[in-house]
Scaffold this motif. Structure first.
Motif, PDB file in Angstrom:
ATOM      1  N   LYS A  70       0.900  -1.198   0.246  1.00 57.43           N
ATOM      2  CA  LYS A  70      -0.128   0.073  -0.037  1.00 57.43           C
ATOM      3  C   LYS A  70       0.749   1.180   0.035  1.00 57.43           C
ATOM      4  O   LYS A  70       0.700   2.132  -0.843  1.00 57.43           O
ATOM      5  CB  LYS A  70      -0.792  -0.052   1.268  1.00 57.43           C
ATOM      6  N   TRP A  71       2.046   1.240   0.895  1.00 60.06           N
ATOM      7  CA  TRP A  71       2.701   2.337   0.934  1.00 60.06           C
ATOM      8  C   TRP A  71       3.524   2.577  -0.433  1.00 60.06           C
ATOM      9  O   TRP A  71       3.546   3.884  -0.955  1.00 60.06           O
ATOM     10  CB  TRP A  71       4.095   2.253   2.019  1.00 60.06           C
ATOM     11  N   VAL A  72       3.959   1.562  -1.211  1.00 66.12           N
ATOM     12  CA  VAL A  72       4.624   1.676  -2.452  1.00 66.12           C
ATOM     13  C   VAL A  72       3.505   2.375  -3.345  1.00 66.12           C
ATOM     14  O   VAL A  72       4.004   3.019  -4.326  1.00 66.12           O
ATOM     15  CB  VAL A  72       5.102   0.257  -2.876  1.00 66.12           C
ATOM     16  N   TYR A  73       2.221   1.732  -3.333  1.00 60.84           N
ATOM     17  CA  TYR A  73       1.327   2.054  -4.204  1.00 60.84           C
ATOM     18  C   TYR A  73       1.001   3.615  -4.290  1.00 60.84           C
ATOM     19  O   TYR A  73       0.750   4.347  -5.218  1.00 60.84           O
ATOM     20  CB  TYR A  73       0.074   1.453  -4.114  1.00 60.84           C
ATOM     21  N   GLU A  74       1.231   4.011  -2.896  1.00 67.55           N
ATOM     22  CA  GLU A  74       0.637   5.574  -2.750  1.00 67.55           C
ATOM     23  C   GLU A  74       1.889   6.374  -2.922  1.00 67.55           C
ATOM     24  O   GLU A  74       1.916   7.647  -2.791  1.00 67.55           O
ATOM     25  CB  GLU A  74       0.047   5.639  -1.286  1.00 67.55           C
ATOM     26  N   GLY A  75       3.102   5.990  -2.597  1.00 64.66           N
ATOM     27  CA  GLY A  75       4.227   6.705  -2.620  1.00 64.66           C
ATOM     28  C   GLY A  75       4.588   7.233  -1.483  1.00 64.66           C
ATOM     29  O   GLY A  75       5.306   8.298  -1.385  1.00 64.66           O
ATOM     30  N   LYS A  96      10.561   4.494 -11.043  1.00 62.27           N
ATOM     31  CA  LYS A  96      10.978   3.528 -10.063  1.00 62.27           C
ATOM     32  C   LYS A  96       9.886   2.993  -9.092  1.00 62.27           C
ATOM     33  O   LYS A  96       9.851   1.842  -8.953  1.00 62.27           O
ATOM     34  CB  LYS A  96      12.041   4.053  -9.358  1.00 62.27           C
ATOM     35  N   GLN A  97       8.942   4.026  -8.813  1.00 65.37           N
ATOM     36  CA  GLN A  97       7.864   3.565  -7.956  1.00 65.37           C
ATOM     37  C   GLN A  97       7.048   2.564  -8.634  1.00 65.37           C
ATOM     38  O   GLN A  97       6.528   1.589  -7.889  1.00 65.37           O
ATOM     39  CB  GLN A  97       6.905   4.776  -7.453  1.00 65.37           C
ATOM     40  N   VAL A  98       6.515   2.957  -9.939  1.00 66.57           N
ATOM     41  CA  VAL A  98       5.825   2.089 -10.748  1.00 66.57           C
ATOM     42  C   VAL A  98       6.322   0.640 -10.932  1.00 66.57           C
ATOM     43  O   VAL A  98       6.013  -0.481 -10.774  1.00 66.57           O
ATOM     44  CB  VAL A  98       5.657   2.542 -12.065  1.00 66.57           C
ATOM     45  N   GLN A  99       7.465   0.623 -11.099  1.00 69.47           N
ATOM     46  CA  GLN A  99       8.226  -0.702 -11.247  1.00 69.47           C
ATOM     47  C   GLN A  99       8.185  -1.512 -10.148  1.00 69.47           C
ATOM     48  O   GLN A  99       8.197  -2.473 -10.243  1.00 69.47           O
ATOM     49  CB  GLN A  99       9.639  -0.405 -11.768  1.00 69.47           C
ATOM     50  N   LEU A 100       8.456  -0.976  -8.886  1.00 65.63           N
ATOM     51  CA  LEU A 100       8.610  -1.479  -7.589  1.00 65.63           C
ATOM     52  C   LEU A 100       7.330  -2.055  -7.355  1.00 65.63           C
ATOM     53  O   LEU A 100       7.161  -3.189  -6.901  1.00 65.63           O
ATOM     54  CB  LEU A 100       9.297  -0.759  -6.542  1.00 65.63           C
ATOM     55  N   PHE A 101       6.431  -1.396  -7.529  1.00 63.45           N
ATOM     56  CA  PHE A 101       4.823  -1.672  -7.387  1.00 63.45           C
ATOM     57  C   PHE A 101       4.760  -3.207  -8.115  1.00 63.45           C
ATOM     58  O   PHE A 101       4.023  -3.987  -7.772  1.00 63.45           O
ATOM     59  CB  PHE A 101       3.876  -0.632  -7.366  1.00 63.45           C
ATOM     60  N   ASP A 102       4.992  -2.938  -9.348  1.00 63.68           N
ATOM     61  CA  ASP A 102       4.628  -3.982 -10.386  1.00 63.68           C
ATOM     62  C   ASP A 102       5.327  -5.425  -9.799  1.00 63.68           C
ATOM     63  O   ASP A 102       4.958  -6.372  -9.860  1.00 63.68           O
ATOM     64  CB  ASP A 102       5.152  -3.680 -11.656  1.00 63.68           C
ATOM     65  N   ARG A 103       6.539  -5.127  -9.251  1.00 63.36           N
ATOM     66  CA  ARG A 103       7.247  -6.058  -8.955  1.00 63.36           C
ATOM     67  C   ARG A 103       6.593  -6.822  -7.621  1.00 63.36           C
ATOM     68  O   ARG A 103       6.728  -8.130  -7.399  1.00 63.36           O
ATOM     69  CB  ARG A 103       8.669  -5.724  -8.512  1.00 63.36           C
ATOM     70  N   LEU A 104       6.443  -6.064  -6.630  1.00 72.87           N
ATOM     71  CA  LEU A 104       5.821  -6.462  -5.318  1.00 72.87           C
ATOM     72  C   LEU A 104       4.384  -7.070  -5.691  1.00 72.87           C
ATOM     73  O   LEU A 104       4.065  -8.172  -4.994  1.00 72.87           O
ATOM     74  CB  LEU A 104       5.746  -5.278  -4.389  1.00 72.87           C
TER      75      LEU A 104
END
Length: 316
Positions: A70-75, A96-104
């Motif tokens: 949730k934190w990564v999704y909201e940044g 980078k945030q989008v890439q990390l969220f997709d990975r998680l």
């Protein structure tokens, strides 16, 4: 931290090191152990988990992982000591945030099986995940057989279905809340199924509340009572498409209450045929082979409607 919280923190650190950051260069390792520790602190303070014990470590892990997702999704990752300080601000934003969220989120969709990709966890999975509700098969590398998992799942769905609405205004608020939650991209399949069952329960209760509210007003015009009756029947028929097999019996009770005895009897005879099928599950009573053969490859939603019968709760 108590013992279970420390174990979960250790599990999350292994998950971070051996799965999330596995094969990722140092410059691309956006999450660190301090983010994990911050999530632990927030969950403990907010008392998100009602039961802190090692047997529930999988549930604890899931709560933490969803919070981080949730934190990564909201940044936004609020510092525990200075909440206005966003710990993601310097690194986790933009592309980078989008890439990390997709990975998680890709890891999240794999469910508990993703833990088996960690060498440290998979080699000690029986000892670390010592949950008496799980049956571990080392040959197939699955944590639990499909049928026994379904038994636990639907029993848990039944136990969590505790919404009681005595007024239509509260029913509408409940349905509005469910509608808002169902659109979240972070919901698990279990949560979607639970929301579906809660929707059915709210509709069932609302139908009887509406009927009683109209019946108590003797001066009400016949056309208004007729419209209320149509709405109540529609809600009960709709609810029967969401919940367990036995949910249709609420419509039979409504027909009986409104003196339509032949319709009530028709539904009862129909449901008797359905629940008499040898593959139908009732709580922990189920023929595993027949159940798997009948609905083994179907979604939980289809299984719930076609092959799961539960006791019915009545609100007074």
């Amino acid at each position: 931290m108590n013992h279970c919280q420390f174990l979960t923190y250790s599990l999350l650190k292994l998950f971070l090191t051996e799965i999330i950051n596995n094969g990722v260069g140092d410059d691309d390792k956006l999450l660190c152990s301090y983010h994990i520790k911050t999530a632990i602190f927030w969950v403990i303070q907010q008392n998100t988990m009602p039961h802190w014990y090692p047997q529930n470590i999988l549930g604890c892990f899931g709560v933490y992982f969803k919070l981080i997702l949730k934190w990564v999704y909201e940044g936004v990752c609020p510092n525990f000591f200075i909440p206005d300080n966003n710990m993601f601000l310097s690194k986790i934003h933009g592309h980078k945030q989008v890439q990390l969220f997709d990975r998680l989120y890709g890891l999240y969709e794999k469910g508990l099986a993703v833990l088996l990709h960690s060498p440290s966890i998979s080699s000690n999975i029986i000892n670390v995940l010592n949950n008496p509700r799980l049956s571990i098969s080392t040959d197939e590398k699955t944590l639990i057989s499909e049928t026994m998992f379904d038994v636990s799942l639907f029993d848990e769905i039944q136990s969590q279905d505790t919404i009681i609405t005595l007024k239509l205004q509260r029913s509408m608020r409940c349905l509005h809340t469910i509608e808002q939650m169902i659109g979240s991209p972070l919901l698990t399949q279990y949560q979607v199924l639970l929301l579906q069952k809660l929707t059915a329960s709210v509709l069932q209760q609302s139908a009887f509340i509406l009927h009683m509210s109209q019946s108590n007003i003797y001066t009400l015009k016949n056309n208004l009572r007729y419209r209320a009756d149509i709405i109540s029947c529609h809600m009960l028929k709709l609810a029967a498409k969401f919940g367990f097999i036995t949910g249709i019996l609420y419509l039979a009770m409504y027909y009986y209450k409104t003196h339509r005895y032949m319709k009530a009897l028709f539904i009862i005879e129909m449901i008797k045929v359905k629940i008499a099928q040898p593959y139908v599950m009732h709580r922990t009573n189920v023929d595993k082979d027949l159940y798997t053969e009948a609905v083994g490859r179907q979604s939980w939603c289809s299984k719930m409607r076609q092959a799961v019968a539960m006791d019915m709760g009545l609100c007074h």
